[in-house]
Design a protein around this motif. Structure first.
Motif, PDB file in Angstrom:
ATOM      1  N   TYR A 238       0.859  -1.184   0.000  1.00 53.22           N
ATOM      2  CA  TYR A 238       0.000   0.000   0.000  1.00 53.22           C
ATOM      3  C   TYR A 238       0.896   1.235   0.000  1.00 53.22           C
ATOM      4  N   THR A 239       0.779   2.032  -1.042  1.00 51.83           N
ATOM      5  CA  THR A 239       1.664   3.186  -1.200  1.00 51.83           C
ATOM      6  C   THR A 239       0.856   4.474  -1.290  1.00 51.83           C
ATOM      7  N   ALA A 240       1.500   5.551  -0.890  1.00 51.45           N
ATOM      8  CA  ALA A 240       0.893   6.875  -1.011  1.00 51.45           C
ATOM      9  C   ALA A 240       1.989   7.872  -1.364  1.00 51.45           C
ATOM     10  N   ASN A 241       1.678   8.746  -2.299  1.00 51.01           N
ATOM     11  CA  ASN A 241       2.593   9.815  -2.707  1.00 51.01           C
ATOM     12  C   ASN A 241       1.831  11.126  -2.590  1.00 51.01           C
ATOM     13  N   ALA A 242       2.226  11.942  -1.632  1.00 49.21           N
ATOM     14  CA  ALA A 242       1.551  13.220  -1.408  1.00 49.21           C
ATOM     15  C   ALA A 242       2.480  14.372  -1.792  1.00 49.21           C
ATOM     16  N   GLU A 243       2.149  15.055  -2.864  1.00 43.77           N
ATOM     17  CA  GLU A 243       2.916  16.232  -3.288  1.00 43.77           C
ATOM     18  C   GLU A 243       2.140  17.473  -2.880  1.00 43.77           C
ATOM     19  N   GLN A 244       2.794  18.339  -2.128  1.00 42.02           N
ATOM     20  CA  GLN A 244       2.131  19.546  -1.656  1.00 42.02           C
ATOM     21  C   GLN A 244       3.033  20.754  -1.873  1.00 42.02           C
ATOM     22  N   GLN A 245       2.402  21.896  -2.093  1.00 34.12           N
ATOM     23  CA  GLN A 245       3.161  23.131  -2.204  1.00 34.12           C
ATOM     24  C   GLN A 245       2.295  24.297  -1.748  1.00 34.12           C
ATOM     25  N   GLY A 246       2.962  25.412  -1.440  1.00 30.94           N
ATOM     26  CA  GLY A 246       2.245  26.583  -0.966  1.00 30.94           C
ATOM     27  C   GLY A 246       2.920  27.194   0.241  1.00 30.94           C
ATOM     28  N   PHE A 247       2.321  28.249   0.770  1.00 29.74           N
ATOM     29  CA  PHE A 247       2.953  28.998   1.849  1.00 29.74           C
ATOM     30  C   PHE A 247       3.106  28.162   3.114  1.00 29.74           C
ATOM     31  N   LYS A 248       2.129  27.281   3.414  1.00 32.83           N
ATOM     32  CA  LYS A 248       2.226  26.505   4.646  1.00 32.83           C
ATOM     33  C   LYS A 248       3.403  25.536   4.613  1.00 32.83           C
ATOM     34  N   MET A 249       3.948  25.276   3.418  1.00 35.50           N
ATOM     35  CA  MET A 249       5.098  24.393   3.310  1.00 35.50           C
ATOM     36  C   MET A 249       6.405  25.123   3.595  1.00 35.50           C
ATOM     37  N   SER A 250       6.323  26.369   4.029  1.00 36.39           N
ATOM     38  CA  SER A 250       7.540  27.118   4.352  1.00 36.39           C
ATOM     39  C   SER A 250       8.033  26.824   5.765  1.00 36.39           C
ATOM     40  N   SER A 251       7.374  25.948   6.494  1.00 34.60           N
ATOM     41  CA  SER A 251       7.822  25.569   7.828  1.00 34.60           C
ATOM     42  C   SER A 251       7.905  24.049   7.923  1.00 34.60           C
ATOM     43  N   ARG A 252       8.606  23.572   8.936  1.00 33.54           N
ATOM     44  CA  ARG A 252       8.734  22.119   9.103  1.00 33.54           C
ATOM     45  C   ARG A 252       7.399  21.483   9.444  1.00 33.54           C
ATOM     46  N   ARG A 253       6.463  22.236  10.018  1.00 32.53           N
ATOM     47  CA  ARG A 253       5.142  21.691  10.301  1.00 32.53           C
ATOM     48  C   ARG A 253       4.431  21.325   8.999  1.00 32.53           C
ATOM     49  N   GLY A 254       4.692  22.112   7.959  1.00 32.28           N
ATOM     50  CA  GLY A 254       4.125  21.798   6.658  1.00 32.28           C
ATOM     51  C   GLY A 254       4.622  20.465   6.144  1.00 32.28           C
ATOM     52  N   ALA A 255       5.903  20.198   6.349  1.00 37.25           N
ATOM     53  CA  ALA A 255       6.458  18.915   5.937  1.00 37.25           C
ATOM     54  C   ALA A 255       5.856  17.776   6.747  1.00 37.25           C
ATOM     55  N   ALA A 256       5.640  18.011   8.041  1.00 38.77           N
ATOM     56  CA  ALA A 256       5.017  16.993   8.885  1.00 38.77           C
ATOM     57  C   ALA A 256       3.584  16.727   8.432  1.00 38.77           C
ATOM     58  N   GLU A 257       2.860  17.759   8.023  1.00 41.92           N
ATOM     59  CA  GLU A 257       1.497  17.579   7.536  1.00 41.92           C
ATOM     60  C   GLU A 257       1.487  16.745   6.255  1.00 41.92           C
ATOM     61  N   ALA A 258       2.497  16.928   5.411  1.00 41.52           N
ATOM     62  CA  ALA A 258       2.590  16.123   4.195  1.00 41.52           C
ATOM     63  C   ALA A 258       2.784  14.651   4.544  1.00 41.52           C
ATOM     64  N   LEU A 259       3.603  14.371   5.559  1.00 42.63           N
ATOM     65  CA  LEU A 259       3.779  12.992   6.013  1.00 42.63           C
ATOM     66  C   LEU A 259       2.492  12.448   6.625  1.00 42.63           C
ATOM     67  N   ASP A 260       1.808  13.270   7.405  1.00 41.91           N
ATOM     68  CA  ASP A 260       0.520  12.856   7.976  1.00 41.91           C
ATOM     69  C   ASP A 260      -0.460  12.464   6.863  1.00 41.91           C
TER      70      ASP A 260
END
Length: 202
Positions: free
Chosen positions: A145-167
């Protein structure tokens, strides 16, 4: 200095390039009990097959902090076990000890993260290799079971944004598992006296 400010908690110095993030799983609200799941006990066994079990993120880009890394505050195997266990209970199974073992190998769990100056982007992968094992140790079902989440935008300017992408990637992978009728039926069948023959991997 501007680049450092944009990086936030990832920082520009070698010391600040390492960060710790807290990861979470959110179960979807649409899950319902599966027919014949009542009374079926499932033991969940999770192992981390990644080469670097502590790392969940890499920092990249032209900001001067390339090579930074992020680690999880909690145990990834415990997070996956809890997420899948919670979902299986919602689907009507008993989780703990039982006739069936669900073996989960974490083969990918990471994000490549570029903060940027006016925003950021991340490319995130989660992969879980899952086996349903009947009494006697025979694997009767296997699937990745695989998932690929690509995200971009202002919220990705912090490490919390990266954590949300992993979530988000974890949510996707676990939800795929919990809504796979072939896997759910294999668990029910494996608890019976005549489990099905091994299903092909795909």
């Amino acid at each position: 200095l501007i680049a450092c400010a944009a990086l936030g908690a990832w920082g520009c110095s070698s010391q600040a390039d390492s960060s710790t993030v807290t990861l979470n799983y959110t179960q979807p609200s649409f899950l319902t009990p599966v027919e014949h799941a009542d009374g079926v006990g499932v033991m969940i066994v999770v192992q981390d097959d990644r080469a670097d079990k502590s790392k969940v993120g890499d920092l990249s880009g032209d900001s001067g902090a390339a090579g930074g890394r992020s680690t999880s505050k909690g145990d990834i195997t415990a997070l996956v076990r809890s997420a899948v266990g919670q979902g299986l209970e919602t689907r009507g199974f008993s989780v703990g000890t039982g006739q069936v073992a669900l073996r989960i190998a974490i083969t990918r769990f990471s994000t490549l993260y570029n903060p940027g100056l006016m925003g950021g982007a991340s490319d995130t992968y989660v992969e879980l290799n899952v086996q349903v094992v009947a009494a006697g140790g025979k694997a009767v079902f296997e699937h990745a079971y695989t998932a690929n989440a690509e995200q971009q935008g202002f919220k990705m300017s912090s490490r919390r944004g990266a954590a949300e992408a992993l979530d988000n990637a974890l949510d996707q992978a676990v939800t795929s598992l919990l809504t796979d009728d072939l896997l759910l039926n294999a668990i029910v069948a494996a608890a019976s006296a005549h489990p099905p023959r091994a299903a092909p991997s795909s």
